[in-house]
Design a protein around this motif. Structure first.
Motif, PDB file in Angstrom:
ATOM      1  N   PRO A   1       0.797  -1.242   0.000  1.00  0.00           N
ATOM      2  CA  PRO A   1       0.000   0.000   0.000  1.00  0.00           C
ATOM      3  C   PRO A   1       0.824   1.284   0.000  1.00  0.00           C
ATOM      4  O   PRO A   1       0.350   2.321  -0.459  1.00  0.00           O
ATOM      5  N   LYS A   2       2.045   1.231   0.508  1.00  0.00           N
ATOM      6  CA  LYS A   2       2.868   2.435   0.579  1.00  0.00           C
ATOM      7  C   LYS A   2       3.507   2.781  -0.768  1.00  0.00           C
ATOM      8  O   LYS A   2       3.995   3.892  -0.958  1.00  0.00           O
ATOM      9  N   ASN A   3       3.506   1.803  -1.663  1.00  0.00           N
ATOM     10  CA  ASN A   3       4.124   2.021  -2.967  1.00  0.00           C
ATOM     11  C   ASN A   3       3.036   2.387  -3.977  1.00  0.00           C
ATOM     12  O   ASN A   3       2.445   1.525  -4.626  1.00  0.00           O
ATOM     13  N   LYS A   4       2.791   3.678  -4.129  1.00  0.00           N
ATOM     14  CA  LYS A   4       1.690   4.149  -4.968  1.00  0.00           C
ATOM     15  C   LYS A   4       1.955   3.960  -6.459  1.00  0.00           C
ATOM     16  O   LYS A   4       1.027   3.946  -7.260  1.00  0.00           O
ATOM     17  N   LYS A   5       3.220   3.843  -6.840  1.00  0.00           N
ATOM     18  CA  LYS A   5       3.562   3.693  -8.261  1.00  0.00           C
ATOM     19  C   LYS A   5       4.127   2.303  -8.544  1.00  0.00           C
ATOM     20  O   LYS A   5       5.021   2.137  -9.367  1.00  0.00           O
ATOM     21  N   LEU A   6       3.578   1.338  -7.861  1.00  0.00           N
ATOM     22  CA  LEU A   6       4.061  -0.032  -8.003  1.00  0.00           C
ATOM     23  C   LEU A   6       3.890  -0.533  -9.431  1.00  0.00           C
ATOM     24  O   LEU A   6       2.810  -0.438 -10.018  1.00  0.00           O
ATOM     25  N   LYS A   7       4.961  -1.074  -9.987  1.00  0.00           N
ATOM     26  CA  LYS A   7       4.919  -1.651 -11.320  1.00  0.00           C
ATOM     27  C   LYS A   7       4.799  -3.160 -11.193  1.00  0.00           C
ATOM     28  O   LYS A   7       5.743  -3.840 -10.802  1.00  0.00           O
ATOM     29  N   VAL A   8       3.617  -3.671 -11.509  1.00  0.00           N
ATOM     30  CA  VAL A   8       3.339  -5.107 -11.387  1.00  0.00           C
ATOM     31  C   VAL A   8       3.727  -5.803 -12.694  1.00  0.00           C
ATOM     32  O   VAL A   8       3.481  -5.271 -13.779  1.00  0.00           O
ATOM     33  N   PRO A   9       4.335  -6.977 -12.613  1.00  0.00           N
ATOM     34  CA  PRO A   9       4.715  -7.686 -13.845  1.00  0.00           C
ATOM     35  C   PRO A   9       3.487  -8.117 -14.638  1.00  0.00           C
ATOM     36  O   PRO A   9       2.371  -8.148 -14.114  1.00  0.00           O
ATOM     37  N   ASP A  10       3.703  -8.450 -15.899  1.00  0.00           N
ATOM     38  CA  ASP A  10       2.623  -8.932 -16.761  1.00  0.00           C
ATOM     39  C   ASP A  10       2.220 -10.328 -16.311  1.00  0.00           C
ATOM     40  O   ASP A  10       2.884 -11.311 -16.625  1.00  0.00           O
ATOM     41  N   LEU A  11       1.128 -10.412 -15.564  1.00  0.00           N
ATOM     42  CA  LEU A  11       0.709 -11.694 -14.992  1.00  0.00           C
ATOM     43  C   LEU A  11       0.297 -12.687 -16.075  1.00  0.00           C
ATOM     44  O   LEU A  11       0.405 -13.900 -15.891  1.00  0.00           O
ATOM     45  N   GLY A  12      -0.176 -12.164 -17.199  1.00  0.00           N
ATOM     46  CA  GLY A  12      -0.614 -13.035 -18.285  1.00  0.00           C
ATOM     47  C   GLY A  12       0.520 -13.780 -18.959  1.00  0.00           C
ATOM     48  O   GLY A  12       0.293 -14.780 -19.659  1.00  0.00           O
ATOM     49  N   SER A  13       1.738 -13.323 -18.769  1.00  0.00           N
ATOM     50  CA  SER A  13       2.893 -13.955 -19.413  1.00  0.00           C
ATOM     51  C   SER A  13       3.560 -15.011 -18.524  1.00  0.00           C
ATOM     52  O   SER A  13       4.534 -15.633 -18.930  1.00  0.00           O
ATOM     53  N   ILE A  14       3.027 -15.197 -17.321  1.00  0.00           N
ATOM     54  CA  ILE A  14       3.648 -16.115 -16.349  1.00  0.00           C
ATOM     55  C   ILE A  14       2.933 -17.465 -16.352  1.00  0.00           C
ATOM     56  O   ILE A  14       1.704 -17.524 -16.281  1.00  0.00           O
ATOM     57  N   ASP A  15       3.687 -18.537 -16.437  1.00  0.00           N
ATOM     58  CA  ASP A  15       3.119 -19.876 -16.288  1.00  0.00           C
ATOM     59  C   ASP A  15       3.176 -20.208 -14.793  1.00  0.00           C
ATOM     60  O   ASP A  15       4.224 -20.590 -14.265  1.00  0.00           O
ATOM     61  N   PHE A  16       2.062 -20.035 -14.118  1.00  0.00           N
ATOM     62  CA  PHE A  16       2.018 -20.143 -12.664  1.00  0.00           C
ATOM     63  C   PHE A  16       2.201 -21.571 -12.161  1.00  0.00           C
ATOM     64  O   PHE A  16       2.323 -21.793 -10.956  1.00  0.00           O
ATOM     65  N   ARG A  17       2.247 -22.539 -13.059  1.00  0.00           N
ATOM     66  CA  ARG A  17       2.524 -23.912 -12.622  1.00  0.00           C
ATOM     67  C   ARG A  17       3.958 -24.063 -12.150  1.00  0.00           C
ATOM     68  O   ARG A  17       4.254 -24.946 -11.346  1.00  0.00           O
ATOM     69  N   TYR A  18       4.829 -23.211 -12.677  1.00  0.00           N
ATOM     70  CA  TYR A  18       6.255 -23.399 -12.439  1.00  0.00           C
ATOM     71  C   TYR A  18       6.872 -22.326 -11.552  1.00  0.00           C
ATOM     72  O   TYR A  18       8.057 -22.047 -11.656  1.00  0.00           O
ATOM     73  N   ILE A  19       6.065 -21.741 -10.675  1.00  0.00           N
ATOM     74  CA  ILE A  19       6.650 -20.812  -9.709  1.00  0.00           C
ATOM     75  C   ILE A  19       6.215 -21.186  -8.288  1.00  0.00           C
ATOM     76  O   ILE A  19       5.084 -21.594  -8.048  1.00  0.00           O
ATOM     77  N   THR A  20       7.159 -21.059  -7.377  1.00  0.00           N
ATOM     78  CA  THR A  20       6.889 -21.269  -5.958  1.00  0.00           C
ATOM     79  C   THR A  20       6.599 -19.928  -5.303  1.00  0.00           C
ATOM     80  O   THR A  20       5.779 -19.824  -4.398  1.00  0.00           O
ATOM     81  N   TYR A  21       7.293 -18.907  -5.778  1.00  0.00           N
ATOM     82  CA  TYR A  21       7.018 -17.549  -5.317  1.00  0.00           C
ATOM     83  C   TYR A  21       7.050 -16.611  -6.518  1.00  0.00           C
ATOM     84  O   TYR A  21       7.699 -16.891  -7.535  1.00  0.00           O
ATOM     85  N   LEU A  22       6.328 -15.517  -6.417  1.00  0.00           N
ATOM     86  CA  LEU A  22       6.279 -14.507  -7.463  1.00  0.00           C
ATOM     87  C   LEU A  22       7.159 -13.341  -7.043  1.00  0.00           C
ATOM     88  O   LEU A  22       7.016 -12.829  -5.933  1.00  0.00           O
ATOM     89  N   SER A  23       8.076 -12.932  -7.914  1.00  0.00           N
ATOM     90  CA  SER A  23       8.913 -11.786  -7.570  1.00  0.00           C
ATOM     91  C   SER A  23       9.329 -11.035  -8.824  1.00  0.00           C
ATOM     92  O   SER A  23       9.322 -11.585  -9.929  1.00  0.00           O
ATOM     93  N   TRP A  24       9.680  -9.787  -8.643  1.00  0.00           N
ATOM     94  CA  TRP A  24      10.162  -8.969  -9.746  1.00  0.00           C
ATOM     95  C   TRP A  24      10.994  -7.832  -9.175  1.00  0.00           C
ATOM     96  O   TRP A  24      10.889  -7.493  -8.000  1.00  0.00           O
ATOM     97  N   ILE A  25      11.828  -7.251 -10.026  1.00  0.00           N
ATOM     98  CA  ILE A  25      12.717  -6.164  -9.608  1.00  0.00           C
ATOM     99  C   ILE A  25      12.328  -4.877 -10.314  1.00  0.00           C
ATOM    100  O   ILE A  25      12.121  -4.862 -11.536  1.00  0.00           O
ATOM    101  N   ASP A  26      12.189  -3.810  -9.541  1.00  0.00           N
ATOM    102  CA  ASP A  26      12.013  -2.469 -10.098  1.00  0.00           C
ATOM    103  C   ASP A  26      13.418  -1.897 -10.252  1.00  0.00           C
ATOM    104  O   ASP A  26      14.045  -1.478  -9.278  1.00  0.00           O
TER     105      ASP A  26
END
Length: 213
Positions: free
Chosen positions: A99-124
């Motif tokens: 909530p404190k990050n008002k300009k959060l850049k979320v990754p393209d969720l549609g491009s992720i194959d969620f079968r093969y991730i244990t955790y979701l992460s990305w770098i700004d």
């Protein structure tokens, strides 16, 4: 419809055992050694699951009978339909975790194959911040912190594999009011490599719970 029961890190255990058993078959002729490795592969695979039905166990155990690369690949391909994906999550849910990050850049969720991730992460990259989302006991936990590349390889806290590392430092609240401290560790710089390598969630969960209190 198939009932899913294999999480990503458990599938990584299966793949690792399949690779090791195939390598052993190609390099070792001693039948007693092969029998031991076959038995160990099954034990390690079934041991990665806290609860298995008899049917599920029967799906996993045939790995001990395989002889060729084709056999192992067909086995892994057949198990993919039982992969339990990362729980469904929306961009709005992710934004609420930070909530404190008002300009959060979320990754393209549609491009992720969620079968093969244990955790979701990305770098700004602009802010050198790493964001991590993990499902735990029916809810999502989100943590963020500073990420600093080390330009060297070592063992990642999360997957315990030898990859290029970064230092992930998270600011945490202490027992005293308005007093903060930092807690950090070395983790994979590439979260895709990490997700493909992780075979146990213990260290990952310990880290997340320690900094999300």
């Amino acid at each position: 419809m198939s009932t899913t029961f294999i999480r990503n890190h458990q599938f990584n255990v299966i793949k690792k055992q399949a690779e090791f058993l195939l390598k052993t078959l190609r390099t070792v002729a001693d039948r007693r050694v092969l029998d031991t490795v076959r038995y160990t592969a099954v034990t390690n695979i079934t041991g990665a699951f806290p609860d298995l039905t008899q049917d599920q166990k029967r799906m996993l155990e045939p790995i001990s009978t395989f002889e060729t690369a084709y056999d192992f690949q067909r086995y892994l391909d057949a198990l993919e339909q039982y992969l339990e994906p990362f729980p469904p999550i929306t961009e709005k849910q992710i934004q609420k975790l930070f909530p404190k990050n008002k300009k959060l850049k979320v990754p393209d969720l549609g491009s992720i194959d969620f079968r093969y991730i244990t955790y979701l992460s990305w770098i700004d990259i602009a802010s050198n911040r790493l964001f991590l989302v993990y499902p735990f006991e029916g809810k999502f936990i989100g943590i963020e912190g500073r990420i600093t590349p080390t330009n060297k390889k070592g063992y990642c806290l999360f997957c315990n594999r030898h990859h290029e590392l970064a230092f992930f430092s998270v600011r945490t609240k202490s027992a005293l009011p308005d007093n903060y401290s930092s807690y950090g560790h070395y983790v994979c710089l590439d979260n895709n490599e990490c997700n493909q390598s992780i075979t146990d969630t213990g260290s990952l969960e310990k880290f997340i719970l320690s900094v999300s209190k």
